[in-house]
Design a protein around this motif. Structure first.
Motif, PDB file in Angstrom:
ATOM      1  N   ALA A 120      56.659  47.356  27.899  1.00  9.96           N
ATOM      2  CA  ALA A 120      56.713  47.967  29.228  1.00  9.96           C
ATOM      3  C   ALA A 120      56.040  47.101  30.296  1.00  9.96           C
ATOM      4  N   VAL A 121      55.533  45.937  29.897  1.00  7.11           N
ATOM      5  CA  VAL A 121      54.861  45.033  30.839  1.00  7.11           C
ATOM      6  C   VAL A 121      55.807  43.896  31.216  1.00  7.11           C
ATOM      7  N   ASN A 122      55.817  43.568  32.500  1.00  5.95           N
ATOM      8  CA  ASN A 122      56.526  42.381  33.005  1.00  5.95           C
ATOM      9  C   ASN A 122      55.480  41.367  33.441  1.00  5.95           C
ATOM     10  N   LEU A 123      55.600  40.126  32.958  1.00  8.42           N
ATOM     11  CA  LEU A 123      54.563  39.122  33.205  1.00  8.42           C
ATOM     12  C   LEU A 123      55.085  37.979  34.061  1.00  8.42           C
ATOM     13  N   GLN A 124      54.300  37.621  35.062  1.00  6.27           N
ATOM     14  CA  GLN A 124      54.554  36.405  35.837  1.00  6.27           C
ATOM     15  C   GLN A 124      53.363  35.479  35.633  1.00  6.27           C
ATOM     16  N   LEU A 125      53.612  34.304  35.041  1.00 10.02           N
ATOM     17  CA  LEU A 125      52.558  33.345  34.719  1.00 10.02           C
ATOM     18  C   LEU A 125      52.727  32.130  35.617  1.00 10.02           C
ATOM     19  N   ASP A 126      51.819  31.966  36.571  1.00  8.45           N
ATOM     20  CA  ASP A 126      51.892  30.869  37.534  1.00  8.45           C
ATOM     21  C   ASP A 126      50.877  29.790  37.177  1.00  8.45           C
ATOM     22  N   PHE A 127      51.353  28.536  37.123  1.00  8.28           N
ATOM     23  CA  PHE A 127      50.470  27.411  36.810  1.00  8.28           C
ATOM     24  C   PHE A 127      50.092  26.686  38.102  1.00  8.28           C
ATOM     25  N   ASN A 128      48.800  26.618  38.384  1.00  5.75           N
ATOM     26  CA  ASN A 128      48.298  25.846  39.522  1.00  5.75           C
ATOM     27  C   ASN A 128      46.792  25.653  39.366  1.00  5.75           C
ATOM     28  N   ASN A 129      46.269  24.626  40.040  1.00  6.27           N
ATOM     29  CA  ASN A 129      44.852  24.290  39.949  1.00  6.27           C
ATOM     30  C   ASN A 129      44.057  24.621  41.206  1.00  6.27           C
ATOM     31  N   ARG A 130      44.714  25.118  42.229  1.00  7.58           N
ATOM     32  CA  ARG A 130      44.015  25.328  43.491  1.00  7.58           C
ATOM     33  C   ARG A 130      43.173  26.601  43.467  1.00  7.58           C
ATOM     34  N   ASN A 131      42.212  26.684  44.389  1.00 12.11           N
ATOM     35  CA  ASN A 131      41.428  27.902  44.538  1.00 12.11           C
ATOM     36  C   ASN A 131      42.312  28.996  45.115  1.00 12.11           C
ATOM     37  N   GLY A 138      47.825  38.509  45.688  1.00 12.23           N
ATOM     38  CA  GLY A 138      48.458  39.495  44.825  1.00 12.23           C
ATOM     39  C   GLY A 138      48.422  39.201  43.342  1.00 12.23           C
ATOM     40  N   TYR A 139      47.390  38.477  42.878  1.00 10.36           N
ATOM     41  CA  TYR A 139      47.258  38.220  41.449  1.00 10.36           C
ATOM     42  C   TYR A 139      46.355  39.268  40.801  1.00 10.36           C
ATOM     43  N   ASP A 140      46.698  39.655  39.566  1.00 14.97           N
ATOM     44  CA  ASP A 140      45.863  40.586  38.825  1.00 14.97           C
ATOM     45  C   ASP A 140      44.655  39.888  38.223  1.00 14.97           C
ATOM     46  N   LEU A 141      44.845  38.659  37.773  1.00 18.06           N
ATOM     47  CA  LEU A 141      43.717  37.908  37.222  1.00 18.06           C
ATOM     48  C   LEU A 141      44.052  36.431  37.161  1.00 18.06           C
ATOM     49  N   ALA A 142      43.000  35.634  36.954  1.00 17.95           N
ATOM     50  CA  ALA A 142      43.145  34.191  36.782  1.00 17.95           C
ATOM     51  C   ALA A 142      42.499  33.795  35.460  1.00 17.95           C
ATOM     52  N   ILE A 143      43.079  32.803  34.801  1.00 16.58           N
ATOM     53  CA  ILE A 143      42.469  32.196  33.622  1.00 16.58           C
ATOM     54  C   ILE A 143      41.997  30.820  34.056  1.00 16.58           C
ATOM     55  N   ARG A 144      40.690  30.594  33.986  1.00 16.55           N
ATOM     56  CA  ARG A 144      40.116  29.348  34.458  1.00 16.55           C
ATOM     57  C   ARG A 144      39.162  28.779  33.404  1.00 16.55           C
ATOM     58  N   ALA A 145      39.110  27.457  33.319  1.00 15.54           N
ATOM     59  CA  ALA A 145      38.251  26.773  32.360  1.00 15.54           C
ATOM     60  C   ALA A 145      37.217  25.945  33.109  1.00 15.54           C
ATOM     61  N   GLY A 146      36.027  25.857  32.541  1.00 14.46           N
ATOM     62  CA  GLY A 146      34.994  25.027  33.137  1.00 14.46           C
ATOM     63  C   GLY A 146      33.778  25.831  33.535  1.00 14.46           C
ATOM     64  N   VAL A 147      33.090  25.351  34.568  1.00 11.22           N
ATOM     65  CA  VAL A 147      31.897  26.013  35.098  1.00 11.22           C
ATOM     66  C   VAL A 147      32.314  26.812  36.328  1.00 11.22           C
ATOM     67  N   LEU A 148      32.048  28.094  36.313  1.00  4.72           N
ATOM     68  CA  LEU A 148      32.464  28.949  37.421  1.00  4.72           C
ATOM     69  C   LEU A 148      31.471  28.896  38.572  1.00  4.72           C
ATOM     70  N   LYS A 149      32.005  28.954  39.768  1.00  2.00           N
ATOM     71  CA  LYS A 149      31.164  29.091  40.949  1.00  2.00           C
ATOM     72  C   LYS A 149      30.813  30.561  41.134  1.00  2.00           C
ATOM     73  N   ASP A 150      29.654  30.793  41.789  1.00  2.00           N
ATOM     74  CA  ASP A 150      29.268  32.166  42.077  1.00  2.00           C
ATOM     75  C   ASP A 150      30.290  32.806  43.007  1.00  2.00           C
ATOM     76  N   SER A 151      30.658  34.048  42.719  1.00  2.00           N
ATOM     77  CA  SER A 151      31.602  34.761  43.574  1.00  2.00           C
ATOM     78  C   SER A 151      31.451  36.247  43.314  1.00  2.00           C
ATOM     79  N   SER A 152      32.202  37.037  44.061  1.00  2.00           N
ATOM     80  CA  SER A 152      32.182  38.485  43.894  1.00  2.00           C
ATOM     81  C   SER A 152      33.127  38.938  42.792  1.00  2.00           C
ATOM     82  N   LEU A 153      33.812  37.994  42.144  1.00  2.00           N
ATOM     83  CA  LEU A 153      34.762  38.330  41.098  1.00  2.00           C
ATOM     84  C   LEU A 153      34.054  38.582  39.771  1.00  2.00           C
ATOM     85  N   ILE A 154      34.724  39.303  38.906  1.00  2.00           N
ATOM     86  CA  ILE A 154      34.231  39.542  37.552  1.00  2.00           C
ATOM     87  C   ILE A 154      34.787  38.460  36.646  1.00  2.00           C
ATOM     88  N   ALA A 155      33.944  37.887  35.811  1.00  2.00           N
ATOM     89  CA  ALA A 155      34.377  36.836  34.886  1.00  2.00           C
ATOM     90  C   ALA A 155      33.990  37.221  33.463  1.00  2.00           C
TER      91      ALA A 155
END
Length: 296
Positions: A120-131, A138-155
């Protein structure tokens, strides 16, 4: 809606036949229910019910108002049930941004398996390196690798990303094996998209060293190819070099200096009521990656 509770009281009184029964049904006192209905009538400027010691009788206006309110309440209940059902079971559109070789090699196959499990899920997987501003774009989440910068987001850490310093045996035979961060200044280092390498020193502090070498590339596979041919040392995530280490083509050194603040993260906006589709997808990725030795 300002008078929504009063509307609920009105409908319950009519359906239950008395203030006492309506109050018990709604979990409130009889006096509070009576006050709510009086306020509603004062707000509307009409008498909805005629009260007597023996029964309640709807006025003509009250009858029409009751039918409309009952219909609206029914629609609201159906809407709430639909929302709660969607929250309980993953469904709907899921938009994810992912970057780099990790996304291609690990996230994409896992995402395909996720869709097989949740049709019942439809997935759109976008590949990009920009902030990316997840909410703005309109993204539900991001998958990121490395050292995260401080932000208001949940990681949430969903996989390990151990950074290893590696070289070929031919390189070490010619130039020796570095044993400290300072030793690297005397070695040819294969420079990636960042001019520095990251380490954890003997005090547990994370430090960076600017590295120099003849080979520069913003592509991990290009760096790996150069390391295999003895052109210098490389610092890459373990998933890049795992097979070469197992085959003996490369050798890892200075492993006590591995940084501990780098990982693969699922990043999403701060939201107390995380949707079922996002929660299930993040849990699924974490479970898939736990089954890979060098990601767990």
């Amino acid at each position: 809606m300002k008078h929504w509770e009063a509307v609920e009281v009105f409908v319950a009184v009519v359906e239950q036949g008395s203030f006492s029964a309506a109050a018990q049904h709604l979990g409130m006192s009889k006096s509070h229910a009576s006050r709510q209905l009086s306020r509603l009538e004062n707000h509307l400027g009409v008498q909805l019910l005629t009260r007597s010691t023996r029964r309640l009788v709807l006025s003509e206006i009250g009858e029409a108002y009751f039918q409309r309110c009952k219909s609206i309440l029914g629609q609201m209940q159906e809407t709430e049930q639909a929302v709660m059902q969607q929250q309980a079971s993953p469904q709907g559109n899921l938009r994810v941004t992912v970057a780099g070789a990790f996304g291609e090699r690990y996230v994409a196959p896992a995402a395909a398996e996720f869709l097989k499990r949740y049709p019942a899920v439809n997935l759109q997987l976008d590949f990009n390196n920009r902030n990316i501003d997840l909410l703005e774009e309109g993204y539900d989440l991001a998958i990121r690798a490395g050292v995260l910068k401080d932000s208001s987001l949940i990681a949430r850490r969903i996989a390990e990303r151990r950074l290893l310093i590696c070289g070929s045996r031919d390189y070490f035979d010619l130039y020796g094996v570095p044993n400290s961060v300072e030793d690297l200044r005397e070695h040819s280092c294969l420079v990636g998209s960042l001019p520095t390498w990251r380490f954890r020193d003997s005090r547990g502090q994370h430090v960076e060293l600017k590295v120099e070498g003849r080979w520069r590339s913003n592509n991990g596979h290009a760096l790996l190819a150069a390391a295999r041919r003895g052109l210098g040392l490389v610092q890459l995530p373990e998933f890049y070099v795992y097979e070469d280490l197992q085959a003996g083509r490369l050798q890892a050194v200075m492993q006590s200096y591995q940084p501990a603040d780098t990982a693969v993260w699922a990043v999403y906006p701060h939201n107390r009521h995380l949707s079922a589709k996002v929660s299930a997808f993040v849990d699924f990725l974490a479970e898939q990656f736990r089954q890979v030795d060098y990601l767990s």
